[in-house]
Design a protein around this motif. Structure first.
Motif, PDB file in Angstrom:
ATOM      1  N   ASP A 120      46.824 -12.560 -30.030  1.00  0.00           N
ATOM      2  CA  ASP A 120      46.026 -11.509 -29.405  1.00  0.00           C
ATOM      3  C   ASP A 120      44.951 -10.987 -30.359  1.00  0.00           C
ATOM      4  N   ARG A 121      45.284 -10.855 -31.641  1.00  0.00           N
ATOM      5  CA  ARG A 121      44.278 -10.409 -32.618  1.00  0.00           C
ATOM      6  C   ARG A 121      43.165 -11.452 -32.755  1.00  0.00           C
ATOM      7  N   ARG A 122      43.529 -12.725 -32.767  1.00  0.00           N
ATOM      8  CA  ARG A 122      42.515 -13.773 -32.833  1.00  0.00           C
ATOM      9  C   ARG A 122      41.633 -13.753 -31.589  1.00  0.00           C
ATOM     10  N   ALA A 123      42.233 -13.424 -30.449  1.00  0.00           N
ATOM     11  CA  ALA A 123      41.445 -13.331 -29.217  1.00  0.00           C
ATOM     12  C   ALA A 123      40.398 -12.231 -29.332  1.00  0.00           C
ATOM     13  N   ARG A 124      40.768 -11.093 -29.920  1.00  0.00           N
ATOM     14  CA  ARG A 124      39.807  -9.999 -30.072  1.00  0.00           C
ATOM     15  C   ARG A 124      38.691 -10.395 -31.046  1.00  0.00           C
ATOM     16  N   VAL A 125      39.055 -11.138 -32.096  1.00  0.00           N
ATOM     17  CA  VAL A 125      38.034 -11.628 -33.024  1.00  0.00           C
ATOM     18  C   VAL A 125      37.077 -12.570 -32.302  1.00  0.00           C
ATOM     19  N   LEU A 126      37.616 -13.448 -31.452  1.00  0.00           N
ATOM     20  CA  LEU A 126      36.780 -14.385 -30.708  1.00  0.00           C
ATOM     21  C   LEU A 126      35.841 -13.645 -29.758  1.00  0.00           C
ATOM     22  N   LEU A 127      36.342 -12.617 -29.081  1.00  0.00           N
ATOM     23  CA  LEU A 127      35.502 -11.841 -28.176  1.00  0.00           C
ATOM     24  C   LEU A 127      34.360 -11.163 -28.935  1.00  0.00           C
ATOM     25  N   GLN A 128      34.675 -10.673 -30.125  1.00  0.00           N
ATOM     26  CA  GLN A 128      33.633 -10.056 -30.943  1.00  0.00           C
ATOM     27  C   GLN A 128      32.598 -11.095 -31.361  1.00  0.00           C
ATOM     28  N   TYR A 129      33.062 -12.300 -31.697  1.00  0.00           N
ATOM     29  CA  TYR A 129      32.156 -13.393 -32.078  1.00  0.00           C
ATOM     30  C   TYR A 129      31.225 -13.737 -30.907  1.00  0.00           C
ATOM     31  N   ILE A 130      31.778 -13.806 -29.698  1.00  0.00           N
ATOM     32  CA  ILE A 130      30.964 -14.113 -28.511  1.00  0.00           C
ATOM     33  C   ILE A 130      29.886 -13.048 -28.306  1.00  0.00           C
ATOM     34  N   GLN A 131      30.274 -11.790 -28.502  1.00  0.00           N
ATOM     35  CA  GLN A 131      29.322 -10.697 -28.306  1.00  0.00           C
ATOM     36  C   GLN A 131      28.225 -10.715 -29.375  1.00  0.00           C
ATOM     37  N   GLU A 132      28.611 -10.891 -30.622  1.00  0.00           N
ATOM     38  CA  GLU A 132      27.639 -10.846 -31.711  1.00  0.00           C
ATOM     39  C   GLU A 132      26.650 -12.000 -31.654  1.00  0.00           C
ATOM     40  N   HIS A 133      27.082 -13.148 -31.129  1.00  0.00           N
ATOM     41  CA  HIS A 133      26.201 -14.321 -31.070  1.00  0.00           C
ATOM     42  C   HIS A 133      25.568 -14.498 -29.696  1.00  0.00           C
ATOM     43  N   ASN A 134      25.748 -13.492 -28.829  1.00  0.00           N
ATOM     44  CA  ASN A 134      25.136 -13.528 -27.490  1.00  0.00           C
ATOM     45  C   ASN A 134      25.447 -14.831 -26.755  1.00  0.00           C
ATOM     46  N   LEU A 135      26.705 -15.259 -26.830  1.00  0.00           N
ATOM     47  CA  LEU A 135      27.109 -16.493 -26.160  1.00  0.00           C
ATOM     48  C   LEU A 135      27.372 -16.213 -24.689  1.00  0.00           C
ATOM     49  N   THR A 136      27.183 -17.217 -23.870  1.00  0.00           N
ATOM     50  CA  THR A 136      27.309 -17.059 -22.425  1.00  0.00           C
ATOM     51  C   THR A 136      28.657 -17.577 -21.954  1.00  0.00           C
ATOM     52  N   GLU A 137      28.883 -17.418 -20.645  1.00  0.00           N
ATOM     53  CA  GLU A 137      30.089 -17.937 -20.002  1.00  0.00           C
ATOM     54  C   GLU A 137      29.674 -18.813 -18.834  1.00  0.00           C
ATOM     55  N   PHE A 138      30.474 -19.819 -18.563  1.00  0.00           N
ATOM     56  CA  PHE A 138      30.195 -20.674 -17.423  1.00  0.00           C
ATOM     57  C   PHE A 138      31.388 -20.668 -16.485  1.00  0.00           C
ATOM     58  N   ARG A 139      31.094 -20.857 -15.227  1.00  0.00           N
ATOM     59  CA  ARG A 139      32.166 -20.869 -14.230  1.00  0.00           C
ATOM     60  C   ARG A 139      32.964 -22.153 -14.377  1.00  0.00           C
ATOM     61  N   ASP A 140      34.240 -21.986 -14.599  1.00  0.00           N
ATOM     62  CA  ASP A 140      35.113 -23.136 -14.847  1.00  0.00           C
ATOM     63  C   ASP A 140      35.663 -23.644 -13.529  1.00  0.00           C
ATOM     64  N   SER A 141      35.027 -24.645 -12.982  1.00  0.00           N
ATOM     65  CA  SER A 141      35.441 -25.166 -11.671  1.00  0.00           C
ATOM     66  C   SER A 141      36.451 -26.285 -11.786  1.00  0.00           C
ATOM     67  N   LEU A 142      36.695 -26.786 -12.996  1.00  0.00           N
ATOM     68  CA  LEU A 142      37.638 -27.886 -13.187  1.00  0.00           C
ATOM     69  C   LEU A 142      38.978 -27.331 -13.635  1.00  0.00           C
ATOM     70  N   SER A 143      40.033 -27.748 -12.976  1.00  0.00           N
ATOM     71  CA  SER A 143      41.370 -27.311 -13.364  1.00  0.00           C
ATOM     72  C   SER A 143      41.996 -28.310 -14.310  1.00  0.00           C
TER      73      SER A 143
END
Length: 419
Positions: free
Chosen positions: A396-419
């Protein structure tokens, strides 16, 4: 001389028909108040459980955790001992027996791994402590399996890999993969083995991870590089990531059949688990300790020349060449937070939205606990929720670090249509 009726010998009158009717009614009334017989015998304990009169020494926890008090299993736990072929209604149950991120196929394979009878074993080349075992599912016909039928069984998906006790983290990794909706890891369960076909070290009471054997993994014919479906160097990999969205990947490019979003799934998964063997087996993204295999094998020195760096365990299935398969997922639960390997994320500019939404929800730990409860062997051996929670907090702590990394680097998200 004919035998006399009992009442004649005793000088009594024969009973009247009315009296016989009363006696019959009383007998039927007594039978109606007897307790009912059980419809079936009580269920047998799981095959992996030791007999009650035998005492086993509790195995040490493999993840360096203090043993906590065992938490009782919830009533909604999946019962591995039930006959196969039950419907989704049974698997889910009125109270939600299995969470929705586990498919029927997942549950069937997990039941095979947890309850299947071991009918054969084979050493895996270059993996001394790994055994491939053939498994007979509940309800399958008995009989001695011939070498040909054993191999055929593996082709039909009835085999598993038994790995080391310290690789139990792979079971948690499988549940993390499903909770996040990535669906790229192979089903895995924890199990204690008792089969006489296995060496003693496999039947000494320690739980081991069992990973489903995918029969159609695609391997290179090169004996020195057979742990890949395609040969891909680090520089080629980075160039492929940068060209995504600008121009299509050429067909002659290594790994060109793999969809771009697959690398995002892999990077997210490996960062949370700190798996270095695929994208950074040379430990170029952090300062390794001298005891690290990448130092002992003198791989870390190659970081000075990126052209020498290659990716490992980049695998696909022949039936689905566009999707990656995540194997060997026993990452580093104790990897220090100050040494997190951000090189695993290099070149990735977007992540699947469903996985990111789960990380943002704040429910990652509770969802993992709900999923891990299905694996009775893992749950009990690790001390239930109390014993597992330190591992889940780390993820969970690593997840929060990853979320911060995504925010700081202005990374985007894509709709995951493949299961």
């Amino acid at each position: 001389m004919t035998a006399q009726r009992p009442w004649r010998r005793m000088g009594l009158k024969p009973p009247a028909p009315a009296a016989l009717g009363v006696l019959l009614a009383l007998a039927l009334l007594a039978l109606a108040h007897l307790p009912p017989l059980p419809e079936r015998s009580p269920p047998l304990p799981p095959a992996s459980a030791p007999p009650e009169h035998c005492q086993e020494v509790a195995p040490p926890l493999p993840w360096g955790l203090a043993r906590g008090k065992k938490s009782p299993l919830p009533p909604a736990q999946l019962q591995w001992g039930q006959p196969p072929g039950r419907s989704r209604r049974w698997q889910r149950g009125a109270a939600g027996t299995a969470p929705p991120w586990l498919s029927d196929d997942d549950l069937q394979k997990m039941q095979l791994l947890a309850r299947g009878q071991v009918i054969s074993k084979t050493r895996v080349p270059a993996h001394g402590q790994v055994l491939r075992v053939g498994l007979r599912a509940l309800g399958d016909a008995e009989g001695e399996a011939s070498p040909a039928s054993r191999e055929e069984g593996c082709q039909d998906g009835r085999c598993g890999l038994i790995k080391r006790p310290r690789d139990l983290y792979e079971v948690l990794a499988f549940h993390l993969d499903r909770v996040l909706g990535l669906n790229r890891s192979l089903p895995a369960v924890a199990r204690r083995f008792t089969s006489h076909l296995l060496p003693y070290s496999y039947t000494n009471g320690s739980p081991r991870p069992v990973i489903w054997w995918a029969p159609d993994l695609q391997h290179l014919e090169d004996a020195n590089n057979d742990q890949n479906s395609c040969a891909l160097g680090w520089l080629q990999y980075q160039e492929m990531l940068q060209s995504h969205g600008l121009r299509p990947v050429a067909r002659d490019t290594p790994c060109s059949s793999i969809l771009p979003g697959e690398w995002s799934r892999l990077a997210l998964f490996d960062f949370l688990l700190q798996v270095h063997d695929r994208l950074d087996r040379y430990c170029c993204g952090f300062q390794p300790d001298p005891s690290e295999p990448c130092v002992e094998e003198m791989l870390h020195e190659k970081c000075r020349n990126p052209a020498e760096l290659v990716l490992v365990h980049i695998l696909v299935r022949k039936s689905m060449p566009s999707r990656l398969v995540f194997i060997d997922n026993a990452g580093r639960p104790q990897h220090p937070e100050e040494k997190l390997n951000f090189r695993l994320l290099q070149g990735i500019d977007s992540f699947p939205d469903a996985a990111v939404a789960t990380l943002r929800s704040g429910r990652l730990q509770s969802l993992l606990l709900e999923s891990l409860r299905l694996d009775q062997e893992l749950w009990e051996s690790q001390g239930g929720a109390e014993g597992l929670r330190p591992l889940l907090r780390t993820i969970d702590r690593r997840a929060r670090v990853l979320l911060q990394y995504i925010q700081e680097h202005n990374l985007t998200e894509f709709r995951d249509s493949l299961s």
